[in-house]
Scaffold this motif. Sequence first.
Motif, PDB file in Angstrom:
ATOM      1  N   ALA A   1       0.973  -1.386  -0.585  1.00  0.00           N
ATOM      2  CA  ALA A   1       0.319  -0.089  -0.114  1.00  0.00           C
ATOM      3  C   ALA A   1       0.986   1.355   0.227  1.00  0.00           C
ATOM      4  O   ALA A   1       2.252   1.231   0.011  1.00  0.00           O
ATOM      5  N   ALA A   2       0.459   2.454  -0.553  1.00  0.00           N
ATOM      6  CA  ALA A   2       1.110   3.521   0.081  1.00  0.00           C
ATOM      7  C   ALA A   2       0.468   4.941   0.351  1.00  0.00           C
ATOM      8  O   ALA A   2      -0.828   4.402  -0.536  1.00  0.00           O
ATOM      9  N   GLY A   3       0.494   5.708   0.353  1.00  0.00           N
ATOM     10  CA  GLY A   3      -0.281   6.786   1.073  1.00  0.00           C
ATOM     11  C   GLY A   3       0.323   8.227   2.133  1.00  0.00           C
ATOM     12  O   GLY A   3       2.058   7.718   1.434  1.00  0.00           O
TER      13      GLY A   3
ATOM     14  N   THR B   1       3.278  -0.306   3.616  1.00  0.00           N
ATOM     15  CA  THR B   1       2.803   0.737   3.339  1.00  0.00           C
ATOM     16  C   THR B   1       3.703   2.019   3.695  1.00  0.00           C
ATOM     17  O   THR B   1       5.242   2.269   3.759  1.00  0.00           O
ATOM     18  N   TRP B   2       3.967   2.503   2.114  1.00  0.00           N
ATOM     19  CA  TRP B   2       4.600   3.397   2.202  1.00  0.00           C
ATOM     20  C   TRP B   2       4.728   4.421   1.612  1.00  0.00           C
ATOM     21  O   TRP B   2       3.570   5.157   1.251  1.00  0.00           O
ATOM     22  N   TRP B   3       5.300   5.517   2.997  1.00  0.00           N
ATOM     23  CA  TRP B   3       4.190   7.440   3.105  1.00  0.00           C
ATOM     24  C   TRP B   3       4.710   7.746   2.791  1.00  0.00           C
ATOM     25  O   TRP B   3       6.577   7.956   2.306  1.00  0.00           O
TER      26      TRP B   3
ATOM     27  N   ALA C   1       0.192   6.634  -4.404  1.00  0.00           N
ATOM     28  CA  ALA C   1       0.070   6.905  -3.242  1.00  0.00           C
ATOM     29  C   ALA C   1      -0.741   8.514  -3.694  1.00  0.00           C
ATOM     30  O   ALA C   1      -1.381   8.317  -2.544  1.00  0.00           O
TER      31      ALA C   1
ATOM     32  N   LYS D   1      -4.869   6.970   2.707  1.00  0.00           N
ATOM     33  CA  LYS D   1      -3.574   5.033   1.835  1.00  0.00           C
ATOM     34  C   LYS D   1      -4.060   4.732   0.904  1.00  0.00           C
ATOM     35  O   LYS D   1      -5.481   4.471   1.532  1.00  0.00           O
TER      36      LYS D   1
ATOM     37  N   GLU E   1      -4.406   7.504  -4.121  1.00  0.00           N
ATOM     38  CA  GLU E   1      -4.997   7.203  -2.912  1.00  0.00           C
ATOM     39  C   GLU E   1      -5.766   8.231  -2.302  1.00  0.00           C
ATOM     40  O   GLU E   1      -6.381   8.671  -2.133  1.00  0.00           O
ATOM     41  N   VAL E   2      -4.574   9.321  -2.650  1.00  0.00           N
ATOM     42  CA  VAL E   2      -4.489  10.579  -1.578  1.00  0.00           C
ATOM     43  C   VAL E   2      -5.865  11.562  -2.513  1.00  0.00           C
ATOM     44  O   VAL E   2      -6.838  11.937  -0.917  1.00  0.00           O
TER      45      VAL E   2
ATOM     46  N   THR F   1       4.837   2.702  -6.600  1.00  0.00           N
ATOM     47  CA  THR F   1       4.469   2.877  -5.664  1.00  0.00           C
ATOM     48  C   THR F   1       4.294   4.713  -5.214  1.00  0.00           C
ATOM     49  O   THR F   1       2.758   4.998  -4.572  1.00  0.00           O
TER      50      THR F   1
ATOM     51  N   LYS G   1       8.497   3.887   5.603  1.00  0.00           N
ATOM     52  CA  LYS G   1       7.946   2.249   5.523  1.00  0.00           C
ATOM     53  C   LYS G   1       7.081   1.555   7.224  1.00  0.00           C
ATOM     54  O   LYS G   1       7.949   1.978   7.969  1.00  0.00           O
TER      55      LYS G   1
END
Length: 208
Positions: free
Chosen positions: A75-77, A150-152, A113, A100, A116-117, A109, A134
């Motif tokens: 996932a990414a956010g 999850t990558w932030w 991100a 995310k 999704e945002v 990724t 992460k």
Amino acid sequence: MAQKYRIYINEKVILLTESQPKKSSGFRQIDAAAFDLKILYTWILSHPGVFYYVLCDDAKVFLKAIKKSVPLIKAAGGLVKNEDDEFLFIFRNNKWDLPKGKIEKQEGTKEAAVREVEEECGIKVSKLDELVCKTYHSYLYKGEVVLKKTWWFNMRCRGQKNLVPQKEEGITDVRWFKKEDIGPIVENTFPSIMDVLVKEKLVVKAKN
């Protein structure tokens, strides 16, 4: 420097570390040789302890083995900041969270991100900045123990005060907060989100 990784199970944490935690009295050790996330998941949830740790020679290699032992969901956010130095948070499942979502097939990724945002908050990201960190958390998905990575990313947004929560994703509120006003978020958010906020120095958290 010794490497450390955290895997969250609800409010509980498993610390993968190459050195003894500084506050080891508050932790319960899990034998590295006997580590099995599929078994430990239920065991940890049924025990009152919150902090657990695994002492291993190479935390990165150990985490890699865990990733292979259960389905890995990617996932990414993002942590979005506007021109008024406010940060964007969503309210979902009775918790404050950061936007995310799952990375789709053939999607990078960074692309995921931003998508999704924008979908979850009804905004347009004006700039994608560096990776914050992460995070990892484990949960049950269709009756099976899975691990989500999850990558932030840091992101920027201009204007757009009229936020639109993606209600079909269970989001009931989207709101901008000043750094000095995020106390209610700290009191009611997920440990993985705290990691992002600590990394960006929005809050201070004691080191283990």
